[in-house]
Design a protein around this motif. Structure first.
Motif, short mmCIF file in Angstrom:
data_model
loop_
_atom_site.label_atom_id
_atom_site.label_comp_id
_atom_site.label_asym_id
_atom_site.label_seq_id
_atom_site.Cartn_x
_atom_site.Cartn_y
_atom_site.Cartn_z
N UNK A 194 64.31 -67.25 -12.93
CA UNK A 194 64.40 -68.72 -12.92
C UNK A 194 64.32 -69.31 -11.52
N UNK A 195 64.54 -68.50 -10.48
CA UNK A 195 64.46 -69.02 -9.11
C UNK A 195 63.03 -69.41 -8.74
N UNK A 196 62.04 -68.70 -9.34
CA UNK A 196 60.62 -68.98 -9.07
C UNK A 196 60.40 -69.20 -7.57
N UNK A 197 60.85 -68.24 -6.77
CA UNK A 197 60.88 -68.46 -5.32
C UNK A 197 59.50 -68.63 -4.71
N UNK A 198 58.50 -67.93 -5.24
CA UNK A 198 57.16 -68.07 -4.66
C UNK A 198 56.60 -69.47 -4.93
N UNK A 199 56.88 -70.01 -6.12
CA UNK A 199 56.44 -71.38 -6.41
C UNK A 199 57.19 -72.38 -5.54
N UNK A 200 58.48 -72.15 -5.33
CA UNK A 200 59.26 -73.04 -4.46
C UNK A 200 58.71 -73.02 -3.04
N UNK A 201 58.30 -71.84 -2.57
CA UNK A 201 57.72 -71.75 -1.23
C UNK A 201 56.37 -72.46 -1.17
N UNK A 245 52.20 -68.76 -8.78
CA UNK A 245 52.84 -69.76 -7.93
C UNK A 245 51.95 -71.00 -7.77
N UNK A 246 50.64 -70.79 -7.63
CA UNK A 246 49.72 -71.92 -7.50
C UNK A 246 49.74 -72.78 -8.76
N UNK A 247 49.73 -72.13 -9.91
CA UNK A 247 49.75 -72.86 -11.18
C UNK A 247 51.07 -73.61 -11.36
#
Length: 261
Positions: free
Chosen positions: A83-90, A118-120
């Motif tokens: 749930x952190x989705x860290x790559x999307x957050x970055x 992450x891009x999506x």
């Protein structure tokens, strides 16, 4: 005494690739998002970062006279981490940083593997006008770490409305399931007509076998989406075609040769 976890390094944008001789005015920015892993707090992979540099240099050369800036994003860590989705957050942080550095310019998020996811996911950012996902890792894909959720939630797509979206996937990809990217593209097309997907027959996850064609496709899509250049006929046809035609468009051998010069 219990050891304290070291804090994650901050995400970084770094210097634009291939800036020598480029105009000072920037009219568009590409953020390249390297591959990652489903779960990991290790430092980002230098190999995954290096894998993006040839495409970054090609894009920088192709867009130099148009004021295109190209950055490879440095993540805080290499894991998506549920749930952190860290790559999307970055990726979202990087889009914010683009606005801080360059002002109100359009951004294309372009990622490979987990970077494609992450891009999506970050494609709804206000600065983003286009998304390129190459062999995107999506929930349910084959990985070396089994997915603990047997029925994972599908990736959201409604936030992609108003963006140009291109997915590219090798049909022999053993790491990220090509059928999952087709299913995502099919859902996205229902809310965003400017969605298309190309299949690279016989190629695997790294898309190395047809790298020249994939690079030419990515360059044409990005120049068209960010800089207003005309799309190549196959790209224009794929964007205009109804599903499934525009979502299973074969990437022809030699794509891009007629665009050179």
């Amino acid at each position: 005494m219990a050891q304290r976890a070291l804090p994650l390094p901050a995400a970084r944008l770094g210097r634009a690739v291939g800036t020598a001789g480029a105009p000072t005015a920037v009219s568009g920015v590409v953020l390249l998002l390297p591959d990652g892993e489903p779960a990991s707090h290790r430092r980002p992979s230098l190999l995954s970062h290096a894998f993006q540099l040839p495409l970054a240099r090609t894009l920088a050369r192709a867009g130099r006279t148009d004021g295109l800036a190209v950055h490879v994003v440095h993540y805080r860590c290499r894991g998506w981490n549920t749930a952190d989705a860290q790559l999307a957050a970055d990726a979202e942080w990087a889009a914010d940083e683009v606005a801080r550095r360059y002002g109100d310019v359009p951004v294309c998020l372009a990622g490979h593997g987990m970077g494609g996811r992450a891009a999506l996911r970050a494609g709804g950012h206000a600065a983003v006008n286009s998304v390129l996902a190459m062999a995107p890792w999506l929930p349910g894909s084959t990985t070396d770490q089994p997915n603990p959720n047997p029925e994972p939630e599908p990736e959201p797509v409604k936030h992609l409305r108003g963006r140009r979206v291109l997915l590219v996937h090798g049909t022999n990809d053993a790491r990220t399931d090509p059928e999952l990217s087709f299913q995502l593209a099919e859902r996205a097309k229902k809310t965003n007509r400017d969605t298309c997907r190309f299949e690279v027959h016989s190629d695997g996850h790294s898309l190395r076998q047809h790298r020249a064609e994939v690079t030419a496709l990515a360059t044409n899509f990005i120049r068209g989406s960010l800089l207003g250049h005309p799309y190549a006929r196959p790209v224009a046809d794929a964007l205009a075609a109804p599903p499934p035609l525009g979502l299973r468009m074969p990437l022809a051998a030699g794509f891009g040769r007629s665009l050179r010069g």
